[in-house]
Design a protein around this motif. Structure first.
Motif, PDB file in Angstrom:
ATOM      1  N   PRO A  28       1.005  -1.105  -0.022  1.00  0.00           N
ATOM      2  CA  PRO A  28       0.051  -0.047   0.023  1.00  0.00           C
ATOM      3  C   PRO A  28       0.922   1.075   0.065  1.00  0.00           C
ATOM      4  O   PRO A  28       1.908   1.171   0.420  1.00  0.00           O
ATOM      5  CB  PRO A  28      -0.526  -0.018   1.403  1.00  0.00           C
ATOM      6  CG  PRO A  28       0.180  -0.892   2.248  1.00  0.00           C
ATOM      7  CD  PRO A  28       0.490  -1.911   1.229  1.00  0.00           C
ATOM      8  N   ARG A  29       0.233   2.052  -0.619  1.00  0.00           N
ATOM      9  CA  ARG A  29       0.715   3.554  -0.958  1.00  0.00           C
ATOM     10  C   ARG A  29       0.570   4.289   0.764  1.00  0.00           C
ATOM     11  O   ARG A  29      -0.202   4.202   0.845  1.00  0.00           O
ATOM     12  CB  ARG A  29       0.331   4.555  -1.790  1.00  0.00           C
ATOM     13  CG  ARG A  29       0.966   5.286  -1.930  1.00  0.00           C
ATOM     14  CD  ARG A  29       0.988   6.456  -3.049  1.00  0.00           C
ATOM     15  NE  ARG A  29       0.720   7.406  -3.331  1.00  0.00           N
ATOM     16  CZ  ARG A  29       0.258   8.767  -2.793  1.00  0.00           C
ATOM     17  NH1 ARG A  29      -1.179   8.781  -2.112  1.00  0.00           N
ATOM     18  NH2 ARG A  29       1.039   9.563  -2.838  1.00  0.00           N
ATOM     19  N   GLN A  30       1.990   4.374   1.336  1.00  0.00           N
ATOM     20  CA  GLN A  30       2.490   5.640   2.189  1.00  0.00           C
ATOM     21  C   GLN A  30       1.647   6.443   2.056  1.00  0.00           C
ATOM     22  O   GLN A  30       1.976   7.422   1.677  1.00  0.00           O
ATOM     23  CB  GLN A  30       3.656   4.804   3.239  1.00  0.00           C
ATOM     24  CG  GLN A  30       3.555   5.156   4.428  1.00  0.00           C
ATOM     25  CD  GLN A  30       4.736   4.956   5.079  1.00  0.00           C
ATOM     26  OE1 GLN A  30       5.830   4.972   4.766  1.00  0.00           O
ATOM     27  NE2 GLN A  30       4.642   4.695   6.356  1.00  0.00           N
ATOM     28  N   SER A  31       0.891   6.724   3.086  1.00  0.00           N
ATOM     29  CA  SER A  31      -0.040   8.204   3.263  1.00  0.00           C
ATOM     30  C   SER A  31       1.646   9.792   3.546  1.00  0.00           C
ATOM     31  O   SER A  31       2.644   8.988   4.792  1.00  0.00           O
ATOM     32  CB  SER A  31      -0.704   8.625   3.714  1.00  0.00           C
ATOM     33  OG  SER A  31      -1.839   8.019   3.847  1.00  0.00           O
ATOM     34  N   PRO A  32       2.051  10.278   3.243  1.00  0.00           N
ATOM     35  CA  PRO A  32       2.785  11.222   3.953  1.00  0.00           C
ATOM     36  C   PRO A  32       2.739  12.026   5.794  1.00  0.00           C
ATOM     37  O   PRO A  32       1.475  11.138   6.590  1.00  0.00           O
ATOM     38  CB  PRO A  32       2.033  12.718   3.795  1.00  0.00           C
ATOM     39  CG  PRO A  32       1.779  12.399   2.131  1.00  0.00           C
ATOM     40  CD  PRO A  32       0.560  10.787   2.514  1.00  0.00           C
ATOM     41  N   GLY A  33       4.069  11.396   6.233  1.00  0.00           N
ATOM     42  CA  GLY A  33       3.168  12.068   7.925  1.00  0.00           C
ATOM     43  C   GLY A  33       2.417  12.753   8.477  1.00  0.00           C
ATOM     44  O   GLY A  33       1.869  12.700   9.613  1.00  0.00           O
ATOM     45  N   TRP A  34       2.564  13.523   8.063  1.00  0.00           N
ATOM     46  CA  TRP A  34       1.463  15.126   8.455  1.00  0.00           C
ATOM     47  C   TRP A  34       0.312  14.415   8.432  1.00  0.00           C
ATOM     48  O   TRP A  34      -0.556  14.699   8.957  1.00  0.00           O
ATOM     49  CB  TRP A  34       1.502  17.053   8.306  1.00  0.00           C
ATOM     50  CG  TRP A  34       1.819  16.203   6.563  1.00  0.00           C
ATOM     51  CD1 TRP A  34       2.147  16.325   5.277  1.00  0.00           C
ATOM     52  CD2 TRP A  34       0.038  16.458   6.027  1.00  0.00           C
ATOM     53  NE1 TRP A  34       1.328  16.019   3.890  1.00  0.00           N
ATOM     54  CE2 TRP A  34      -0.134  16.252   4.510  1.00  0.00           C
ATOM     55  CE3 TRP A  34      -1.241  17.016   6.652  1.00  0.00           C
ATOM     56  CZ2 TRP A  34      -1.017  16.726   3.932  1.00  0.00           C
ATOM     57  CZ3 TRP A  34      -3.205  17.190   5.663  1.00  0.00           C
ATOM     58  CH2 TRP A  34      -2.085  17.003   4.437  1.00  0.00           C
ATOM     59  N   LEU A  35      -0.161  13.582   7.202  1.00  0.00           N
ATOM     60  CA  LEU A  35      -1.871  13.484   7.150  1.00  0.00           C
ATOM     61  C   LEU A  35      -1.411  12.297   8.059  1.00  0.00           C
ATOM     62  O   LEU A  35      -3.159  11.473   8.396  1.00  0.00           O
ATOM     63  CB  LEU A  35      -2.085  12.911   5.467  1.00  0.00           C
ATOM     64  CG  LEU A  35      -3.355  11.935   5.447  1.00  0.00           C
ATOM     65  CD1 LEU A  35      -3.951  13.823   5.446  1.00  0.00           C
ATOM     66  CD2 LEU A  35      -3.768  11.850   3.695  1.00  0.00           C
ATOM     67  N   ARG A  36      -1.085  11.185   7.839  1.00  0.00           N
ATOM     68  CA  ARG A  36      -0.177   9.932   9.120  1.00  0.00           C
ATOM     69  C   ARG A  36      -1.026  10.985  10.790  1.00  0.00           C
ATOM     70  O   ARG A  36      -2.292  10.138  12.053  1.00  0.00           O
ATOM     71  CB  ARG A  36       0.473   9.446   8.915  1.00  0.00           C
ATOM     72  CG  ARG A  36       0.675   8.124   8.320  1.00  0.00           C
ATOM     73  CD  ARG A  36       1.652   7.704   8.215  1.00  0.00           C
ATOM     74  NE  ARG A  36       3.007   7.768   8.664  1.00  0.00           N
ATOM     75  CZ  ARG A  36       3.798   8.423   7.828  1.00  0.00           C
ATOM     76  NH1 ARG A  36       3.453   8.107   6.220  1.00  0.00           N
ATOM     77  NH2 ARG A  36       4.900   8.571   7.960  1.00  0.00           N
ATOM     78  N   ALA A  37      -0.211  11.940  10.807  1.00  0.00           N
ATOM     79  CA  ALA A  37      -0.425  12.367  12.170  1.00  0.00           C
ATOM     80  C   ALA A  37      -2.269  12.729  12.470  1.00  0.00           C
ATOM     81  O   ALA A  37      -2.544  12.400  13.500  1.00  0.00           O
ATOM     82  CB  ALA A  37       0.636  14.118  12.393  1.00  0.00           C
ATOM     83  N   PHE A  38      -2.597  13.484  11.326  1.00  0.00           N
ATOM     84  CA  PHE A  38      -4.170  14.036  11.437  1.00  0.00           C
ATOM     85  C   PHE A  38      -5.081  13.086  11.764  1.00  0.00           C
ATOM     86  O   PHE A  38      -6.468  12.784  12.549  1.00  0.00           O
ATOM     87  CB  PHE A  38      -4.440  15.168  10.653  1.00  0.00           C
ATOM     88  CG  PHE A  38      -4.042  16.716  10.462  1.00  0.00           C
ATOM     89  CD1 PHE A  38      -4.613  17.155  11.203  1.00  0.00           C
ATOM     90  CD2 PHE A  38      -2.570  16.889   9.564  1.00  0.00           C
ATOM     91  CE1 PHE A  38      -4.372  18.454  11.614  1.00  0.00           C
ATOM     92  CE2 PHE A  38      -2.607  18.097  10.154  1.00  0.00           C
ATOM     93  CZ  PHE A  38      -3.148  18.278  11.246  1.00  0.00           C
TER      94      PHE A  38
END
Length: 371
Positions: free
Chosen positions: A100-110
């Motif tokens: 799976p394509r990993q989401s950006p870090g800021w998106l994972r934090a939100f």
């Protein structure tokens, strides 16, 4: 043992890959990257295996990832066993799911914050549902007192109340002693050491006795309630009760709630006595104020009765909170040990947090009432 190597022959109509050496995991080195660069997504038509040594899945994976097409079985006629390894690796690589394509870090934090808010909302909803069922069960017990299981009530009162007297008394004794040391050291610097008695009495009667007792029972009894009911949930004993027509709230929750509601005020009073006794001994040894002077100062203060009443008013509320949170987390246990551990930990943490929060609310209410 020879290191893996290759040559690409593309002079004729077919692109031939000549393999030499041992194409195994320990001999490949950086051959995979070089093979990718030279093939550059070109399709292999034939394989020359004349000088091929050993061949394993690592070598096959390097060829599969570098080639732009699937090699036919006829390309492996010189080494059929290598062809079978290649076919197996190629099938597994083709059928394996794309990572799976990993989401950006800021998106994972939100997303994590959002999941946390959702969990809080779900927990609040389930807690309100539990509170509603608990109120219905209490109403049913009051309407039909003959159905009350008195042996369970007395058993829970002994385990959660009487057995906790030593730890409650010792802890509050040392809390009173610490308050007395602090008051003696600070107030004597201003020539007001005599007010150490009032400091001890107000702090112990109004705040420390009930809060320390409730926190100790949150760690001792709330966790016990969650573990006991949770283990019964894991063993499907609660489901068996429902099948037999027994209300789990009547059999498990109400006795624990009633026992805590009766025993916490009693333990709070014992904690007050122990805290005052610890403070009295310290003032006697440090300030040379005897027990008679200590008791006289306490009895002459007209507000001591109010401070005692404030502490005792908090006790039943804290009792309901400690018992309800422990039983609520126990009822929410799933069928695995990990869930049991999480719920027991949550019972203790939530009970202590609720005690501190409610104590602050009581402080504001009594401040407005000038108590």
């Amino acid at each position: 043992m020879a290191a893996a190597d290759f040559q690409i022959k593309d002079g004729g109509p077919e692109l031939t890959l000549r393999l030499t050496g041992d194409w195994i995991a320990t001999e490949l080195g950086r051959i995979s990257r070089r093979l990718d660069d030279e093939l550059h997504e070109r399709c292999i038509d034939a394989v020359d295996l004349t000088d091929l040594g050993r061949f394993d899945t690592a070598g096959a994976l390097a060829i599969v990832q570098a080639a732009n097409c699937v090699l036919p079985p006829s390309a492996w006629t010189q080494r059929p066993e290598a062809g079978r390894i290649y076919a197996m690796v190629e099938k597994l690589e083709r059928e394996s799911a794309v990572p799976p394509r990993q989401s950006p870090g800021w998106l994972r934090a939100f997303a994590k914050v959002g999941r946390g808010v959702g969990d809080i909302a779900e927990e609040a909803t389930l807690s309100m549902a539990f509170l509603g069922r608990l109120m219905v069960a209490v109403g049913a017990a009051l309407r039909h007192p003959r159905g009350i299981r008195w042996p369970a009530w007395f058993s829970q009162a002994e385990r959660s109340g009487l057995d906790a007297i030593p730890i409650i008394a010792v802890t509050n004794f040392f809390i009173g002693a610490v308050l007395a040391y602090l008051g003696a050291n600070l107030l004597t610097q201003f020539g007001a050491g005599v007010f150490t008695v009032q400091l001890i009495a107000v702090a112990v009667l109004r705040e420390f006795a009930v809060v320390i007792t409730s926190v100790l029972l949150a760690g001792r009894s709330s966790s016990s309630f969650a573990a006991e009911i949770g283990s019964m949930r894991m063993n499907q004993e609660v489901d068996a009760m429902q099948v037999m027509g027994v209300n789990p709230f009547q059999a498990l929750v109400i006795p624990r709630l009633a026992a805590m509601l009766v025993m916490l005020p009693l333990l709070t009073f014992i904690g007050m006595v122990a805290g005052m006794f610890g403070g009295m001994l310290v003032t006697w040894s440090e300030l040379d104020y005897g027990p008679s002077f200590f008791l006289q100062r306490v009895s002459e203060d007209p507000k001591m009765g109010t401070h005692l009443m404030v502490g005792m008013i908090k006790a039943p509320v804290f009792a309901v909170v400690v018992a309800a949170i422990g039983c609520r987390q126990g009822m929410a246990v799933a069928g695995d040990v990990e869930s049991l551990g999480r719920r027991v930990t949550a019972a203790v943490v939530q009970a202590i947090f609720a005690i501190i929060f409610l104590d602050a609310v009581f402080a504001m209410i009594f401040l407005e009432l000038n108590w």
